[in-house]
Scaffold this motif. Sequence first.
Motif, PDB file in Angstrom:
ATOM      1  N   PRO A 113       1.124  -1.196  -0.415  1.00 39.89           N
ATOM      2  CA  PRO A 113       0.275   0.235   0.214  1.00 39.89           C
ATOM      3  C   PRO A 113       1.039   1.204  -0.144  1.00 39.89           C
ATOM      4  CG  PRO A 113      -0.132  -1.068   2.109  1.00 39.89           C
ATOM      5  CD  PRO A 113       0.545  -1.887   1.396  1.00 39.89           C
ATOM      6  N   ASN A 114       2.144   1.167   0.409  1.00 33.52           N
ATOM      7  CA  ASN A 114       2.549   2.598   0.451  1.00 33.52           C
ATOM      8  C   ASN A 114       3.420   2.800  -0.086  1.00 33.52           C
ATOM      9  OD1 ASN A 114       1.165   2.899   2.820  1.00 33.52           O
ATOM     10  ND2 ASN A 114       2.315   1.593   4.023  1.00 33.52           N
ATOM     11  N   LYS A 115       4.171   3.681  -1.170  1.00 34.77           N
ATOM     12  CA  LYS A 115       4.186   4.253  -2.479  1.00 34.77           C
ATOM     13  C   LYS A 115       5.454   5.734  -1.826  1.00 34.77           C
ATOM     14  CE  LYS A 115       2.341  -0.162  -4.680  1.00 34.77           C
ATOM     15  NZ  LYS A 115       1.331  -0.538  -5.689  1.00 34.77           N
ATOM     16  N   ASP A 116       4.430   5.570  -1.277  1.00 33.08           N
ATOM     17  CA  ASP A 116       5.547   7.473  -1.444  1.00 33.08           C
ATOM     18  C   ASP A 116       6.801   7.572  -1.412  1.00 33.08           C
ATOM     19  OD1 ASP A 116       3.026   8.177  -2.325  1.00 33.08           O
ATOM     20  OD2 ASP A 116       3.014   8.906   0.130  1.00 33.08           O
ATOM     21  N   ARG A 136      -5.078 -12.539   3.681  1.00 29.17           N
ATOM     22  CA  ARG A 136      -5.059 -12.528   2.466  1.00 29.17           C
ATOM     23  C   ARG A 136      -6.568 -12.408   2.108  1.00 29.17           C
ATOM     24  NH1 ARG A 136      -5.474 -17.334   0.556  1.00 29.17           N
ATOM     25  NH2 ARG A 136      -4.430 -17.316  -2.124  1.00 29.17           N
ATOM     26  N   GLN A 137      -8.018 -12.321   3.297  1.00 28.90           N
ATOM     27  CA  GLN A 137      -8.843 -11.947   2.489  1.00 28.90           C
ATOM     28  C   GLN A 137      -8.810 -10.339   2.822  1.00 28.90           C
ATOM     29  OE1 GLN A 137     -12.096 -13.954   2.122  1.00 28.90           O
ATOM     30  NE2 GLN A 137     -12.892 -11.234   1.905  1.00 28.90           N
ATOM     31  N   GLN A 138      -8.665  -9.690   3.953  1.00 27.88           N
ATOM     32  CA  GLN A 138      -8.171  -8.392   4.103  1.00 27.88           C
ATOM     33  C   GLN A 138      -7.472  -7.755   3.140  1.00 27.88           C
ATOM     34  OE1 GLN A 138      -5.098  -7.345   7.707  1.00 27.88           O
ATOM     35  NE2 GLN A 138      -4.980  -5.752   6.603  1.00 27.88           N
ATOM     36  N   THR A 147     -10.470  -7.470   0.598  1.00 32.50           N
ATOM     37  CA  THR A 147     -11.672  -6.881   0.664  1.00 32.50           C
ATOM     38  C   THR A 147     -11.068  -5.665   0.748  1.00 32.50           C
ATOM     39  OG1 THR A 147     -12.449  -8.321   2.025  1.00 32.50           O
ATOM     40  CG2 THR A 147     -12.953  -5.937   2.673  1.00 32.50           C
ATOM     41  N   GLU A 148      -9.481  -4.931   1.116  1.00 31.78           N
ATOM     42  CA  GLU A 148      -8.855  -3.567   0.413  1.00 31.78           C
ATOM     43  C   GLU A 148      -9.320  -3.288  -0.915  1.00 31.78           C
ATOM     44  OE1 GLU A 148      -5.885  -2.228   3.598  1.00 31.78           O
ATOM     45  OE2 GLU A 148      -6.529  -3.063   5.011  1.00 31.78           O
ATOM     46  N   THR A 149      -8.744  -4.535  -1.533  1.00 27.17           N
ATOM     47  CA  THR A 149      -7.923  -3.806  -2.794  1.00 27.17           C
ATOM     48  C   THR A 149      -8.515  -4.210  -3.566  1.00 27.17           C
ATOM     49  OG1 THR A 149      -6.563  -5.940  -3.287  1.00 27.17           O
ATOM     50  CG2 THR A 149      -5.435  -4.070  -1.997  1.00 27.17           C
ATOM     51  N   GLY A 150      -9.470  -5.656  -3.992  1.00 25.64           N
ATOM     52  CA  GLY A 150     -10.307  -6.490  -4.596  1.00 25.64           C
ATOM     53  C   GLY A 150      -9.937  -7.593  -5.447  1.00 25.64           C
ATOM     54  N   ILE A 151      -8.622  -7.794  -4.725  1.00 28.27           N
ATOM     55  CA  ILE A 151      -7.621  -9.403  -5.594  1.00 28.27           C
ATOM     56  C   ILE A 151      -7.635  -9.724  -4.377  1.00 28.27           C
ATOM     57  CG2 ILE A 151      -5.985  -9.161  -6.605  1.00 28.27           C
ATOM     58  CD1 ILE A 151      -6.109  -6.785  -8.741  1.00 28.27           C
ATOM     59  N   LYS A 152      -7.249 -11.344  -3.828  1.00 31.65           N
ATOM     60  CA  LYS A 152      -6.482 -12.172  -3.504  1.00 31.65           C
ATOM     61  C   LYS A 152      -5.086 -12.262  -4.499  1.00 31.65           C
ATOM     62  CE  LYS A 152      -9.742 -14.958  -1.673  1.00 31.65           C
ATOM     63  NZ  LYS A 152      -9.966 -16.169  -0.906  1.00 31.65           N
ATOM     64  N   PRO A 153      -4.426 -12.192  -2.539  1.00 33.02           N
ATOM     65  CA  PRO A 153      -3.003 -12.589  -3.724  1.00 33.02           C
ATOM     66  C   PRO A 153      -3.229 -14.092  -4.027  1.00 33.02           C
ATOM     67  CG  PRO A 153      -3.123 -11.306  -1.671  1.00 33.02           C
ATOM     68  CD  PRO A 153      -4.136 -11.833  -1.697  1.00 33.02           C
ATOM     69  N   GLU A 154      -2.151 -14.205  -5.099  1.00 28.83           N
ATOM     70  CA  GLU A 154      -1.829 -15.540  -5.957  1.00 28.83           C
ATOM     71  C   GLU A 154      -0.720 -16.543  -4.961  1.00 28.83           C
ATOM     72  OE1 GLU A 154      -1.310 -13.347  -6.534  1.00 28.83           O
ATOM     73  OE2 GLU A 154       0.549 -13.340  -7.905  1.00 28.83           O
ATOM     74  N   TRP A 155      -0.438 -15.684  -3.357  1.00 28.05           N
ATOM     75  CA  TRP A 155       0.368 -16.656  -2.760  1.00 28.05           C
ATOM     76  C   TRP A 155      -0.097 -16.992  -1.189  1.00 28.05           C
ATOM     77  CZ3 TRP A 155       0.813 -12.983   0.444  1.00 28.05           C
ATOM     78  CH2 TRP A 155       0.884 -10.703  -0.413  1.00 28.05           C
ATOM     79  N   ALA A 156       0.476 -17.821  -0.436  1.00 25.76           N
ATOM     80  CA  ALA A 156       0.753 -18.164   0.756  1.00 25.76           C
ATOM     81  C   ALA A 156       0.784 -16.886   1.491  1.00 25.76           C
ATOM     82  CB  ALA A 156       0.750 -19.520   0.901  1.00 25.76           C
ATOM     83  N   ALA A 157       0.531 -16.715   2.675  1.00 25.28           N
ATOM     84  CA  ALA A 157       1.056 -15.912   3.563  1.00 25.28           C
ATOM     85  C   ALA A 157       2.151 -16.088   4.494  1.00 25.28           C
ATOM     86  CB  ALA A 157      -0.171 -15.002   4.070  1.00 25.28           C
TER      87      ALA A 157
END
Lengths: 162, 162
Positions: A141-144, B102-104, B107-117
């Motif tokens: 998220p933080n790219k500044d 990954r759900q968070q 929810t924020e970006t509209g995209i679910k990461p394709e990698w495991a956290a």
Amino acid sequence: MSVTDELLANNARYAETFSGPLPLPPAKHVAVVACMDARLDVYRILGLDEGEAHVIRNAGGVVTDDEIRSLAISQRLLGTTEIILIHHTDCGMLTFTDDGFRQQIQTETGIKPEWAAEAFPDVDDDVRQSIARIRANPFVPNKDSIRGFVFDVATGKLNEVV
Amino acid sequence: MSVTDELLANNARYAETFSGPLPLPPAKHVAVVACMDARLDVYRILGLDEGEAHVIRNAGGVVTDDEIRSLAISQRLLGTTEIILIHHTDCGMLTFTDDGFRQQIQTETGIKPEWAAEAFPDVDDDVRQSIARIRANPFVPNKDSIRGFVFDVATGKLNEVV
């Protein structure tokens, strides 16, 4: 005695004068992505104290999915906002090609790696590539403040890549 | 002044007394895989000098394809033979779950990461998991000395995981 045993003896001496624990979130809100090269003592190069910055390192200091994973965790869960990228002169990644390395592994093991080796012919260009990969990624998220440098292994200086 | 600028001023002081360059291959033929946690000053923890060991770091100190890539380059091209894995107490990876993180992001970006956290509930178990991933991998040739440790952020000590 293995080298690992020798380093464990060093750790016993380190623990004698250690005082902890420090808090979990990095005090300076910075994440560093640097090459794994043995000559890069990142804490000393940047004058970092323990507890101040996340340090992410791999072959080349490149940005793949795993660095995105680490940066997403660093920023979203642990509050970092600035990113510093460090490549360096005389890098091993300049000495081979992806095709050659993956073919060598296939010849020796019978299996070709499913990943790119991420070799690069120009260190400044690859710093710019790493910055571009972070900028294009939706999960960081933080790219500044994303700045990239080449560490000179002869002089100890960080030179900024524009 | 940003924190990055402050760290660059530190680097200018570092360069004043720097003497290089050292050789490219790690003098102690060791690669370390450690968590990115800010409290882990790997060179100090192991008593490493510049030029002695590759240092690979990410969120958790886990082993994914990118650590396999780095270890393959470290061993095949730059002559390392021993591997040291370092996780630590009070790790951020113990504080969330893959599903939740990954759900968070979705929810924020509209995209679910394709990698495991790569979150984990038990640090000792995850050290064993990291060792198992390296042992099972065909691209890392030298597996005679792979040892895993948990760094205690309260005492500074490395405790071996068996």
